[in-house]
Motif scaffolding. Structure first.
Motif: not given
Length: 163
Positions: A154-157, A126-136
């Motif tokens: 590198r931001e958590p959300f 939601p911050r930068c729009g990237s889909t390069d994310t991982e579930r923690l």
């Protein structure tokens, strides 16, 4: 005594206690409102049956309506049909995103039927729009959210899971 229109306007201003950028109406928690000679009856459906904020939500609704002149306010908690993330409006989804919570993607299971997924779908940051994310973690601050991290910024959300 408030009219039904006035009562809805008051409820639009009652924030969700866990996500204060959206109202209880925008989140789809308020299901019905009925004006009668004795006062108001408000039907709410919590986001899940064990939601710890259910009593706070009911008292916030009652206090806001009474402060606006509603008189007697009866709050009914209805669990059937169960709340789903499909009840979150598009404006509320935009507000969640701006607040840093990824809104639910896809549709909730209807009648228990939901596609089986062997690979978790990437969530949009939601911050930068990237889909390069991982579930923690499968669970965030509440059971209805999961914790993700964006590999780009590198931001958590938190991600509001479709339920």
């Amino acid at each position: 005594m408030l009219s039904e229109t006035q009562a809805w306007q008051v409820l639009e201003g009652v924030p969700d206690p866990e996500i204060p950028v959206v109202s209880v109406v925008e989140l789809g928690i308020v299901r019905e409102l009925a004006c009668g000679e004795d006062g108001l009856r408000v039907v709410v459906t919590p986001t899940y049956s064990g939601c710890p904020a259910t009593e706070v939500i009911a008292e916030s609704i009652r206090a806001a309506l009474q402060a606006a002149g509603a008189g007697e306010v009866d709050i009914e908690t209805r669990l059937d049909p169960a709340w789903t993330t499909d009840w979150i409006g598009e404006t509320a989804r935009d507000k969640l995103r701006a607040y840093g919570i990824a809104p639910p993607s896809g549709k909730a299971a209807v009648g228990g039927a939901q596609p089986i997924r062997f690979v978790a779908k990437a969530q949009t940051c939601p911050r930068c729009g990237s889909t390069d994310t991982e579930r923690l973690s499968e669970f965030g601050a509440t059971a209805c959210k999961a914790l993700y991290r964006c590999r780009a910024c590198r931001e958590p959300f938190e991600y509001f899971k479709p339920i």
